[in-house]
Design a protein around this motif. Structure first.
Motif, mmCIF file in Angstrom:
data_model
loop_
_atom_site.group_PDB
_atom_site.id
_atom_site.type_symbol
_atom_site.label_atom_id
_atom_site.label_comp_id
_atom_site.label_asym_id
_atom_site.label_seq_id
_atom_site.Cartn_x
_atom_site.Cartn_y
_atom_site.Cartn_z
ATOM 1 N N ASN A 40 9.625 47.207 -25.088
ATOM 2 C CA ASN A 40 9.315 45.757 -25.094
ATOM 3 C C ASN A 40 10.038 45.152 -26.306
ATOM 4 O O ASN A 40 10.268 43.771 -26.090
ATOM 5 N N SER A 41 10.056 45.667 -27.366
ATOM 6 C CA SER A 41 10.842 44.983 -28.457
ATOM 7 C C SER A 41 12.144 44.856 -28.057
ATOM 8 O O SER A 41 12.821 43.555 -28.257
ATOM 9 N N THR A 42 12.777 45.701 -27.588
ATOM 10 C CA THR A 42 14.332 45.575 -27.061
ATOM 11 C C THR A 42 14.381 44.343 -26.062
ATOM 12 O O THR A 42 15.310 43.610 -25.874
ATOM 13 N N ARG A 43 13.424 44.519 -24.992
ATOM 14 C CA ARG A 43 13.351 43.326 -24.036
ATOM 15 C C ARG A 43 13.041 42.127 -24.640
ATOM 16 O O ARG A 43 13.864 40.947 -24.286
ATOM 17 N N MET A 44 12.154 41.962 -25.643
ATOM 18 C CA MET A 44 12.138 40.468 -26.220
ATOM 19 C C MET A 44 13.286 40.141 -27.025
ATOM 20 O O MET A 44 13.776 39.074 -26.889
ATOM 21 N N GLY A 45 14.294 41.023 -27.682
ATOM 22 C CA GLY A 45 15.536 40.664 -28.175
ATOM 23 C C GLY A 45 16.510 40.288 -27.395
ATOM 24 O O GLY A 45 17.116 39.035 -27.373
ATOM 25 N N VAL A 46 16.774 40.904 -26.530
ATOM 26 C CA VAL A 46 17.565 40.639 -25.319
ATOM 27 C C VAL A 46 17.149 39.266 -24.514
ATOM 28 O O VAL A 46 17.900 38.268 -24.275
ATOM 29 N N SER A 47 15.786 39.007 -24.369
ATOM 30 C CA SER A 47 15.360 37.953 -23.839
ATOM 31 C C SER A 47 15.541 36.378 -24.801
ATOM 32 O O SER A 47 15.962 35.573 -24.183
ATOM 33 N N LEU A 48 15.374 36.722 -25.966
ATOM 34 C CA LEU A 48 15.768 35.803 -26.871
ATOM 35 C C LEU A 48 17.309 35.451 -26.950
ATOM 36 O O LEU A 48 17.560 34.088 -27.031
ATOM 37 N N ALA A 49 18.081 36.479 -26.971
ATOM 38 C CA ALA A 49 19.717 36.150 -26.879
ATOM 39 C C ALA A 49 20.028 35.281 -25.628
ATOM 40 O O ALA A 49 20.856 34.565 -25.560
ATOM 41 N N ASP A 50 19.299 35.766 -24.466
ATOM 42 C CA ASP A 50 19.542 35.052 -23.212
ATOM 43 C C ASP A 50 18.849 33.773 -22.977
ATOM 44 O O ASP A 50 19.106 33.127 -21.920
ATOM 45 N N GLY A 51 18.166 33.286 -23.912
ATOM 46 C CA GLY A 51 17.257 32.073 -23.869
ATOM 47 C C GLY A 51 16.203 31.909 -22.827
ATOM 48 O O GLY A 51 15.659 31.061 -22.501
ATOM 49 N N HIS A 52 15.672 33.402 -22.488
ATOM 50 C CA HIS A 52 14.451 33.501 -21.423
ATOM 51 C C HIS A 52 13.261 33.537 -22.625
ATOM 52 O O HIS A 52 12.697 34.511 -22.782
ATOM 53 N N TRP A 53 12.728 32.305 -22.930
ATOM 54 C CA TRP A 53 11.877 32.225 -23.775
ATOM 55 C C TRP A 53 10.339 32.922 -23.384
ATOM 56 O O TRP A 53 9.745 33.438 -24.025
ATOM 57 N N GLN A 54 10.260 32.615 -22.159
ATOM 58 C CA GLN A 54 9.093 33.059 -21.358
ATOM 59 C C GLN A 54 8.738 34.383 -21.369
ATOM 60 O O GLN A 54 7.651 35.111 -21.616
ATOM 61 N N ASP A 55 9.948 35.147 -21.095
ATOM 62 C CA ASP A 55 10.146 36.591 -21.176
ATOM 63 C C ASP A 55 9.804 37.168 -22.405
ATOM 64 O O ASP A 55 9.178 38.225 -22.674
ATOM 65 N N ALA A 56 10.434 36.345 -23.347
ATOM 66 C CA ALA A 56 10.336 37.019 -24.910
ATOM 67 C C ALA A 56 9.001 36.929 -25.358
ATOM 68 O O ALA A 56 8.357 37.692 -25.997
ATOM 69 N N ALA A 57 8.314 35.729 -25.239
ATOM 70 C CA ALA A 57 6.711 35.529 -25.313
ATOM 71 C C ALA A 57 6.065 36.532 -24.773
ATOM 72 O O ALA A 57 5.038 36.981 -25.333
ATOM 73 N N GLN A 58 6.299 36.830 -23.500
ATOM 74 C CA GLN A 58 5.216 37.712 -22.860
ATOM 75 C C GLN A 58 5.577 39.376 -23.636
ATOM 76 O O GLN A 58 4.544 40.167 -23.780
ATOM 77 N N ALA A 59 6.805 39.311 -24.012
ATOM 78 C CA ALA A 59 6.992 40.991 -24.710
ATOM 79 C C ALA A 59 6.360 40.665 -25.909
ATOM 80 O O ALA A 59 5.523 41.866 -26.597
#
Length: 210
Positions: A40-59
């Motif tokens: 989940n931490s990796t997914r959060m970092g990737v989501s932040l890099a891609d600008g997917h804020w909702q996915d990052a917040a979920q993680a």
């Protein structure tokens, strides 16, 4: 901690339970985890890099709930009285049952929250004297330890010392397989089986307490 047949059996049973629950959560959440916070931490970092804020917040929300669950488990272990393992597992069972009930009445978000709290809490089962204990809902450490003990065996150490850690990994894989199959059959309601298993393990530990 994997120094007796009892502890090995208990750790493998709980790792299989965690794998079962994580398999269900992984499919339901579309690629996020309910017990593997490194993922989940990796997914959060990737989501932040891609600008997917909702996915990052979920993680991030899942990670926070897991930490809260781990803290709750530690509070139980550090409480008064001996043999706290059954109590940790009883609370885990209650959280899983509450999650299954929440899903049944139409609140899947609350169900996931209860599941993540339960997974964080489970890791306190082998906690001793306030230490970190043995991770049961993730097996990266077990695989590292298995590799180290294989090297030790090849250097003249215990021939089969690595086996318990490999069994822990295999139990989680087997549990995730069963969880995925159960989810395809029952959806999130498959968590009822996990709650029942946690109740049974808690009862066995309470009845066989030394």
């Amino acid at each position: 901690m994997l120094n007796s047949s009892r502890n090995i059996a208990l750790a493998c049973a709980l790792s299989a339970l965690a794998g079962y629950v994580d398999g269900i959560g992984f499919i339901h959440l579309g690629g996020l985890f309910v017990s593997f916070m490194s993922g989940n931490s990796t997914r959060m970092g990737v989501s932040l890099a891609d600008g997917h804020w909702q996915d990052a917040a979920q993680a991030l929300g899942l990670i926070a709930l897991f930490v809260i669950g781990a803290a709750l488990g530690s509070l139980i272990v550090l409480g008064r009285g001996a043999n706290r393992q059954p109590w940790v597992l009883l609370v885990e069972a209650m959280l899983l049952a509450a999650a299954a009930l929440a899903d049944g009445v139409g609140f899947p978000g609350l169900a996931i929250a209860g599941i993540v709290l339960a997974m964080g809490l489970e890791n306190a089962v082998f906690q001793i004297d306030g230490g970190a204990g043995l991770g049961l809902t993730y097996v990266t450490g077990a695989l590292v330890k298995a590799g180290q003990l294989i090297a030790a065996a090849l250097s003249g150490g215990a021939r089969w010392g690595w086996m318990p850690n490999l069994l822990l990994w295999a139990a989680l894989v087997a549990g995730s397989l069963c969880g995925a199959l159960a989810y395809h059959w029952l959806g999130l309601a498959a968590i009822w089986f996990a709650a029942g298993a946690a109740f049974v393990i808690s009862a066995v530990l309470a009845l066989t307490a030394r």
